[in-house]
Design a protein around this motif. Structure first.
Motif, PDB file in Angstrom:
ATOM      1  N   UNK A 147       4.598   8.202  -0.420  1.00 62.80           N
ATOM      2  CA  UNK A 147       3.221   7.957  -0.576  1.00 62.80           C
ATOM      3  C   UNK A 147       2.505   7.928  -1.727  1.00 62.80           C
ATOM      4  N   UNK A 148       3.024   8.584  -2.756  1.00 66.64           N
ATOM      5  CA  UNK A 148       2.107   8.327  -4.182  1.00 66.64           C
ATOM      6  C   UNK A 148       2.609   7.036  -4.897  1.00 66.64           C
ATOM      7  N   UNK A 149       3.770   6.575  -4.512  1.00 65.72           N
ATOM      8  CA  UNK A 149       4.207   5.181  -5.240  1.00 65.72           C
ATOM      9  C   UNK A 149       3.792   4.075  -4.326  1.00 65.72           C
ATOM     10  N   UNK A 150       3.433   4.268  -3.115  1.00 64.61           N
ATOM     11  CA  UNK A 150       3.002   3.229  -2.522  1.00 64.61           C
ATOM     12  C   UNK A 150       1.529   2.484  -2.863  1.00 64.61           C
ATOM     13  N   UNK A 151       0.559   3.056  -3.605  1.00 64.43           N
ATOM     14  CA  UNK A 151      -0.311   2.366  -3.947  1.00 64.43           C
ATOM     15  C   UNK A 151      -0.434   1.585  -5.095  1.00 64.43           C
ATOM     16  N   UNK A 152       0.743   1.732  -6.052  1.00 61.82           N
ATOM     17  CA  UNK A 152       1.100   0.743  -7.095  1.00 61.82           C
ATOM     18  C   UNK A 152       1.303  -0.652  -6.336  1.00 61.82           C
ATOM     19  N   UNK A 153       1.913  -0.795  -4.917  1.00 61.74           N
ATOM     20  CA  UNK A 153       2.403  -2.021  -4.313  1.00 61.74           C
ATOM     21  C   UNK A 153       1.505  -2.473  -3.326  1.00 61.74           C
ATOM     22  N   UNK A 154       0.309  -2.024  -3.253  1.00 65.49           N
ATOM     23  CA  UNK A 154      -0.835  -2.408  -2.529  1.00 65.49           C
ATOM     24  C   UNK A 154      -0.981  -4.097  -2.824  1.00 65.49           C
TER      25      UNK A 154
END
Length: 378
Positions: A147-154
């Motif tokens: 979940x913390x890595x996901x914003x980088x791939x928005x």
């Protein structure tokens, strides 16, 4: 002149994050579909072998407060962490469709942890499975990383924008195409299952104790292996062709996907250390199926879209039928990592891959049916 109130309103509107464009929404929907597919795989893997259900002697949630186990292996913890990283990542990215970034991160983490607790609780009813609070903590840790890595791939971010541009350049537009991309990506991953032949998805015999209709003979095994590879190759190749834009080099991209699947199969055979090594999967039946399937697939790519969908649907149905009727190979032996007394982390990893391999045709066939229906309605 502009009043002070209007100026403040314009400034506030500029600071509010805009709604994702249609391209970004498609990427988020793709991630949500992939998250649901992966969630199904986790549920399927967590509840195997689906036999021996009984009421637990203790409270269903007693494992949450159980004493810390005396022995904890790092490999077991790592595999549980790794299993939930993709789920947290894809849930967060998918929930961005209807939530702001921070809410999507929180919801992705909570849903992942809730799923882990639910699966461990249901395992209390299965004598072959052991519910563990350590697994819940490890799964939650993996979900947190995802979940913390996901914003980088928005899609509005740098990395996500590049992926979105690549997707739009190679594939046709639309949410249904996004689902097809997910189906194709999952097909590649199924080849990491060490218990099946190459392209051998949908083998449900051992899980549901299906009867054996044919006994092993070398010629029968060769012909059925070739048939499974032949029809699965046609099915996945034609499915991919319906996703790609007309101006793309379809043959090259389909070949790259098939090579990637074979590379996964080779990689897992190297890892489990079979006597024949990386090429143990390349049996005479597999070679025959690959040769015949590749030859016919090249000519079928020129057919109209609807015909390619129909042939892909029929091919996958035939392959699913044949692999469940094929005789067991008496010369197949379990890899050392899957026998008792060896590393249980590989057993857990193999369980997830086995679930994905068994379920893949049951995902691909409904997708092709919907594609055909949508094409007919248009």
């Amino acid at each position: 002149m502009v009043s002070e109130e209007k100026l403040i309103g314009i400034t506030h509107a500029a600071t509010v994050e805009p709604r994702p464009p249609s391209e970004s929404r498609h990427v988020n929907l793709l991630a949500l579909v992939l998250a649901l597919a992966y969630l199904l795989v986790i549920v399927y893997a967590s509840l195997q072998p689906f036999r021996g259900w009984r009421f637990p002697a203790a409270d269903v949630y007693a494992f949450l407060l159980a004493p810390w186990p005396r022995y904890i292996t790092l490999s077991d913890v790592l595999i549980n962490v790794t299993a939930y990283i993709p789920l947290g990542f894809m849930l967060t990215l998918g929930l961005r469709v209807c939530m702001p970034p921070m809410a999507a991160v929180a919801a992705g983490l909570l849903l992942s942890v809730a799923l882990s607790i639910a699966m461990e609780s249901i395992q209390m009813f299965l004598p072959a499975r052991i519910a563990s609070n350590i697994d819940v903590l490890a799964n939650g840790g993996g979900a947190l990383i995802g979940t913390l890595a996901a914003p980088l791939f928005f899609p509005t971010q740098g990395i996500g924008a590049r992926f979105s541009a690549l997707r739009n350049r190679v594939f046709l537009p639309g949410a249904l195409i996004d689902i097809g991309i997910v189906v194709a990506a999952l097909w590649i991953v199924t080849h990491l299952n060490p218990l099946t032949q190459v392209f051998g998805t949908g083998n449900l015999r051992s899980t549901f104790e299906l009867p054996v209709y044919f006994f092993h003979t070398p010629s029968l095994l060769l012909s059925m292996e070739a048939t499974v590879v032949f029809f699965n190759l046609l099915g996945i190749g034609l499915l991919l062709s319906t996703l790609l834009r007309n101006e793309t080099r379809r043959g090259l991209i389909i070949s790259a996907v098939i090579v990637a699947a074979l590379a996964c199969k080779m990689l897992i055979y190297v890892f489990i250390g079979k006597p024949m090594g990386a090429w143990a999967w390349l049996t005479p039946g597999a070679m025959l199926g690959l040769l015949l399937g590749s030859t016919l697939l090249a000519s079928l790519l020129t057919l109209r879209h609807a015909y390619r969908v129909i042939i892909a649907l029929l091919s996958l149905m035939i392959a699913l039928t044949v692999i469940n009727l094929a005789p067991d190979n008496p010369y197949f032996s379990l890899p050392p990592q899957l026998t008792s007394g060896n590393a249980s982390y590989f057993l857990s990893f193999s369980g997830i891959l086995r679930a994905l391999s068994e379920l893949w045709p049951l995902i691909a066939l409904p997708y092709l049916c919907v594609t055909l229906w949508r094409k007919g309605s248009h």
